[in-house]
Design an enzyme around this catalytic site. Structure first.
Site, PDB file in Angstrom:
ATOM      1  N   GLU A   1      -8.913   4.227  -7.157  1.00 51.30           N
ATOM      2  CA  GLU A   1      -8.365   5.204  -6.210  1.00 51.30           C
ATOM      3  C   GLU A   1      -8.131   6.553  -6.892  1.00 51.30           C
ATOM      4  OE1 GLU A   1      -5.682   3.175  -2.795  1.00 51.30           O
ATOM      5  OE2 GLU A   1      -4.863   3.037  -4.823  1.00 51.30           O
TER       6      GLU A   1
ATOM      7  N   GLU B   1       0.819  -1.220   0.000  1.00 52.10           N
ATOM      8  CA  GLU B   1       0.000   0.000   0.000  1.00 52.10           C
ATOM      9  C   GLU B   1       0.852   1.268   0.000  1.00 52.10           C
ATOM     10  OE1 GLU B   1      -3.155   0.456  -0.488  1.00 52.10           O
ATOM     11  OE2 GLU B   1      -3.731  -1.654  -0.453  1.00 52.10           O
TER      12      GLU B   1
ATOM     13  N   GLU C   1      -7.234   0.918  -9.582  1.00 54.49           N
ATOM     14  CA  GLU C   1      -8.086   1.497 -10.622  1.00 54.49           C
ATOM     15  C   GLU C   1      -9.108   2.513 -10.080  1.00 54.49           C
ATOM     16  OE1 GLU C   1     -11.427  -0.439 -13.391  1.00 54.49           O
ATOM     17  OE2 GLU C   1      -9.408  -1.217 -13.772  1.00 54.49           O
TER      18      GLU C   1
ATOM     19  N   PRO D   1     -16.321  -1.445  15.615  1.00 54.34           N
ATOM     20  CA  PRO D   1     -16.749  -2.740  16.137  1.00 54.34           C
ATOM     21  C   PRO D   1     -18.242  -2.857  16.410  1.00 54.34           C
ATOM     22  CG  PRO D   1     -15.615  -1.490  17.838  1.00 54.34           C
ATOM     23  CD  PRO D   1     -15.470  -0.719  16.554  1.00 54.34           C
TER      24      PRO D   1
END
Length: 166
Positions: free
Chosen positions: A121, A73, A119, A95
């Site tokens: 982002e 990333e 693609e 949560p």
């Protein structure tokens, strides 16, 4: 990446209650640090129709180690490659309805790599900020992303992260 909603029945005080849970494989958030500064990306978030300053982040692939995902990333979103990755924390993002557990990773010893966005982002900028500026932005409401606020907490708790000391 597909996410699954499921119903989960839990007995509370003797009565069954149905909860709707988003099953999520987990994610990573990366804190690139250099010379006492932190890199953030400016990213379009269609779910809230806003451009947000965020630490680079993404979803874990099936069976993927969080450090491997953090390296992936980081390069995808910033074009940086880390010489060293360090686990900082992990936490649940929401949560109340999601099983997503996010792993926060510091990235050190950075060097140029090759940026290659997914693609869908839309990231227009990578910018370096000092922690004091990020704190001011958070106070003014200019940082609205929870993972980035959590990352700022860890940056402020660990002086020296940005200069390789620790």
């Amino acid at each position: 990446m597909e996410f699954t909603w499921r119903e989960k029945v839990v007995e509370v005080r003797g009565k069954p209650h149905t909860y709707h849970v988003l099953e999520h494989p987990g994610s990573v958030a990366v804190v690139p640090v250099r010379d006492g500064k932190v890199a953030l990306v400016r990213q379009l978030r269609p779910a809230v129709d806003e451009w947000l300053w965020e630490v680079p982040a993404g979803t874990l692939r099936p069976g993927e180690d969080p450090l491997a995902a953090a390296a992936r990333e980081l390069e995808e979103e910033t074009g940086l490659v880390a010489g060293r990755l360090e686990r900082a924390a992990s936490f649940y993002l929401a949560p109340g309805y999601s099983s997503e557990r996010m792993h926060l990773v510091f990235a050190h010893d950075l060097r140029p790599g090759h940026r290659h966005l997914d693609e869908a982002e839309v990231i227009t900028e990578v910018r370096w900020f000092d922690p004091e500026e990020l704190e001011r932005m958070a106070t003014r409401g200019q940082l609205a992303d929870a993972k980035t606020l959590a990352a700022l907490f860890y940056v402020r708790r660990h002086p020296g992260e940005g200069d390789g000391r620790r």
